[in-house]
Scaffold this motif. Structure first.
Motif, PDB file in Angstrom:
ATOM      1  N   VAL A   1      -3.418   3.208  -2.146  1.00  0.00           N
ATOM      2  CA  VAL A   1      -3.712   2.146  -3.105  1.00  0.00           C
ATOM      3  C   VAL A   1      -3.136   0.849  -2.573  1.00  0.00           C
ATOM      4  CG1 VAL A   1      -3.383   1.312  -5.453  1.00  0.00           C
ATOM      5  CG2 VAL A   1      -3.656   3.770  -5.028  1.00  0.00           C
ATOM      6  N   ARG A   2      -3.977  -0.171  -2.481  1.00  0.00           N
ATOM      7  CA  ARG A   2      -3.513  -1.477  -2.008  1.00  0.00           C
ATOM      8  C   ARG A   2      -3.615  -2.464  -3.159  1.00  0.00           C
ATOM      9  NH1 ARG A   2      -6.622  -2.199   2.439  1.00  0.00           N
ATOM     10  NH2 ARG A   2      -4.984  -1.399   3.796  1.00  0.00           N
ATOM     11  N   GLU A   3      -2.538  -3.181  -3.426  1.00  0.00           N
ATOM     12  CA  GLU A   3      -2.516  -4.164  -4.489  1.00  0.00           C
ATOM     13  C   GLU A   3      -2.031  -5.501  -3.940  1.00  0.00           C
ATOM     14  OE1 GLU A   3      -1.540  -1.214  -8.259  1.00  0.00           O
ATOM     15  OE2 GLU A   3       0.025  -2.553  -7.506  1.00  0.00           O
ATOM     16  N   PHE A   4      -2.644  -6.584  -4.427  1.00  0.00           N
ATOM     17  CA  PHE A   4      -2.213  -7.921  -4.069  1.00  0.00           C
ATOM     18  C   PHE A   4      -1.629  -8.600  -5.305  1.00  0.00           C
ATOM     19  CE2 PHE A   4      -5.669  -6.947  -1.098  1.00  0.00           C
ATOM     20  CZ  PHE A   4      -5.031  -7.188   0.118  1.00  0.00           C
ATOM     21  N   ALA A   5      -0.489  -9.228  -5.140  1.00  0.00           N
ATOM     22  CA  ALA A   5       0.131  -9.926  -6.257  1.00  0.00           C
ATOM     23  C   ALA A   5      -0.663 -11.181  -6.598  1.00  0.00           C
ATOM     24  CB  ALA A   5       1.572 -10.309  -5.903  1.00  0.00           C
ATOM     25  N   ASP A   6      -0.536 -11.610  -7.874  1.00  0.00           N
ATOM     26  CA  ASP A   6      -1.173 -12.854  -8.293  1.00  0.00           C
ATOM     27  C   ASP A   6      -0.536 -14.032  -7.562  1.00  0.00           C
ATOM     28  OD1 ASP A   6      -2.877 -11.622 -10.062  1.00  0.00           O
ATOM     29  OD2 ASP A   6      -1.417 -11.681 -11.694  1.00  0.00           O
TER      30      ASP A   6
ATOM     31  N   MET B   1       0.851  -1.191   0.000  1.00  0.00           N
ATOM     32  CA  MET B   1       0.000   0.000   0.000  1.00  0.00           C
ATOM     33  C   MET B   1       0.879   1.231   0.000  1.00  0.00           C
ATOM     34  SD  MET B   1      -2.990   1.089   2.637  1.00  0.00           S
ATOM     35  CE  MET B   1      -1.868   1.257   4.007  1.00  0.00           C
TER      36      MET B   1
ATOM     37  N   ARG C   1      -6.012  -9.761  -8.283  1.00  0.00           N
ATOM     38  CA  ARG C   1      -5.330  -8.531  -7.933  1.00  0.00           C
ATOM     39  C   ARG C   1      -6.387  -7.468  -7.683  1.00  0.00           C
ATOM     40  NH1 ARG C   1      -0.615  -7.488 -11.640  1.00  0.00           N
ATOM     41  NH2 ARG C   1      -2.276  -7.762 -13.165  1.00  0.00           N
ATOM     42  N   GLN C   2      -6.164  -6.694  -6.630  1.00  0.00           N
ATOM     43  CA  GLN C   2      -7.183  -5.701  -6.251  1.00  0.00           C
ATOM     44  C   GLN C   2      -6.533  -4.341  -6.092  1.00  0.00           C
ATOM     45  OE1 GLN C   2      -9.574  -6.868  -2.884  1.00  0.00           O
ATOM     46  NE2 GLN C   2      -9.048  -9.017  -3.207  1.00  0.00           N
ATOM     47  N   ASN C   3      -7.242  -3.362  -6.544  1.00  0.00           N
ATOM     48  CA  ASN C   3      -6.929  -1.974  -6.222  1.00  0.00           C
ATOM     49  C   ASN C   3      -7.951  -1.547  -5.194  1.00  0.00           C
ATOM     50  OD1 ASN C   3      -4.866  -1.868  -8.047  1.00  0.00           O
ATOM     51  ND2 ASN C   3      -6.132  -1.018  -9.692  1.00  0.00           N
ATOM     52  N   HIS C   4      -7.475  -1.163  -4.036  1.00  0.00           N
ATOM     53  CA  HIS C   4      -8.392  -0.851  -2.935  1.00  0.00           C
ATOM     54  C   HIS C   4      -8.109   0.550  -2.449  1.00  0.00           C
ATOM     55  CE1 HIS C   4     -10.912  -1.213   0.575  1.00  0.00           C
ATOM     56  NE2 HIS C   4      -9.888  -0.941   1.351  1.00  0.00           N
ATOM     57  N   GLN C   5      -9.048   1.456  -2.666  1.00  0.00           N
ATOM     58  CA  GLN C   5      -8.909   2.810  -2.136  1.00  0.00           C
ATOM     59  C   GLN C   5      -9.333   2.768  -0.693  1.00  0.00           C
ATOM     60  OE1 GLN C   5      -7.625   5.443  -3.726  1.00  0.00           O
ATOM     61  NE2 GLN C   5      -7.240   4.174  -5.509  1.00  0.00           N
TER      62      GLN C   5
END
Length: 418
Positions: free
Chosen positions: A400-405, A1, A413-417
């Motif tokens: 911005v939060r991202e999860f790797a595959d 994040m 994969r997610q973009n989380h505000q």
């Protein structure tokens, strides 16, 4: 994040509407009571609050055209709250825990650290802030001058108050402190403060401080651990004539059962939930015992809360986030989330002598929009924030939060505000 915080110096753009005209429309925001509304701001006041889509251009004043210039900001997914305030900071020592033991802390560097501390707190939502500043001894008025320089630079972004803190005020040893306190209040310090417990004559310290505060017509904000109930009784008796312009904190060592003494005297208390201490008191922080907030609340003490040390010797991991302060107040169950947020917003503003704020027409446009659908969610995970001061968007933080595959878990994969 990742987080990015933008201040008022950034040029306006569609993605970053920090520069807007005289009208600002905050659209689709959720309020703490669950309503979803549009909020129209004109100048430094909230002009109207209505259902989503109900607010058009600002009505024309007699003899003047309708005002339509400005910005519309979509706050869908955000909770809109009265902005919090920081009632107890120590910006003259902020970020000093990583400095060498004997740093060459020149005026420019000190101004930079104070400004960074204030902007850090502003990015979290505190549009009004109070910092305690050491004066006298080797410091002279240098630290206060740095805070006042930062205060001027921050004008329009945040409101910063300075509390002048002399160490000694009584006897021959306190002569310098008495002179420095008078000079500090003339120079522009907003509040008279200090720690009576560190003076050989605590009662005399308070009398000297109150005389100076009366001459300058300013509030009083004092440090005490409140460990000695008899001494605390003498302290609040001496301070009683100056209320309601008195704040005591952090009172971390308050004996069980002594909260009624503070309530009966009408004292306001600024506690420090992060570790119960700050650089205004000597010795290691003693922590905040779990039952203290509950005792103060049950006694109906006028309670606010601050951050205290921001990465200084008293708290190397200190934060300047009022929502985290509120979370700590609520985490023990002593206060509800709503009461905890009130302690860092409405009650903190009252401690600073500022007008109350509500998300309603006619109130000052001092607002915080934080990602979340409820106050509980905002206190636990609201990273993305938009801050409004005097009707202007002065800070915007996007997380911005991202999860790797991951093949094994098949996680998208997610973009989380948030």
């Amino acid at each position: 994040m990742s987080e990015r915080s933008e201040g008022g110096a950034q040029p306006p753009s569609a993605a970053n509407p920090l520069g807007h005209g005289p009208v600002l429309l905050l659209a689709g925001a959720r309020l703490a009571d669950g309503r979803v509304v549009d909020v129209r701001i004109s100048g430094d006041r909230i002009q109207a609050v209505g259902t989503v889509g109900s607010l058009g251009p600002l009505p024309a004043m007699p003899g003047q055209p309708t005002v339509t210039t400005g910005a519309r900001i979509d706050l869908s997914g955000y909770l809109l709250l009265p902005a919090p305030a920081e009632p107890h900071g120590h910006y003259d020592s902020a970020f000093s825990s990583a400095l060498p033991a004997a740093p060459a802390d020149g005026p420019a560097e000190l101004v930079r650290r104070v400004t960074e501390a204030a902007l850090t707190s502003l990015g979290y939502g505190a549009t009004a802030q109070r910092t305690h500043v050491r004066i006298g001894d080797v410091h002279g008025l240098g630290r206060l001058e740095a805070v006042l320089t930062a205060r001027q630079a921050l004008r329009g972004l945040a409101e910063l108050q300075a509390v002048a803190m002399p160490r000694l005020l009584t006897g021959l040893a306190g002569a310098d402190g008495r002179a420095q306190l008078r000079d500090a209040l003339k120079l522009g310090a907003d509040v008279a403060g200090g720690c009576p417990d560190l003076d050989p004559d605590p009662a005399g310290y308070v009398q000297v401080l109150l005389a100076a505060a009366a001459d300058a017509d300013c509030p009083v904000d004092l440090h005490t651990n409140a460990a000695d109930q008899a001494q605390l009784a003498r302290l609040v008796a001496a301070l009683a004539p100056h209320r309601p312009r008195v704040t005591l904190g952090p009172c971390s060592a308050l004996p069980p059962g002594a909260a009624g003494l503070l309530a009966g005297a009408g004292m306001r208390v600024a506690c420090l939930p992060q570790n119960g201490g700050c650089t205004g008191l000597e010795g290691a922080p003693i922590g905040l015992r779990p039952s203290l907030v509950r005792e103060l609340a049950q006694a109906r003490v006028n309670l606010t809360a601050g951050g205290g040390g921001l990465r200084d010797a008293s708290n190397p991991v200190g934060r300047a986030d009022p929502l985290d302060t509120a979370r700590l107040l609520a985490a023990t169950g002593a206060l509800s989330p709503a009461s905890a947020y009130e302690a860092v917003s409405a009650r903190a503003r009252s401690a600073l002598g500022l007008a109350p704020v509500r998300v309603d027409a006619g109130f000052p446009a001092e607002l915080l929009a934080v990602r979340g659908d409820s106050l509980d969610g905002a206190l636990t995970g609201g990273h993305s924030r938009l801050v409004v001061h005097c009707g202007r968007v002065v800070s915007r933080t996007s997380a911005v939060r991202e999860f790797a595959d991951t093949v094994a878990l098949a996680l998208p994969r997610q973009n989380h505000q948030g």
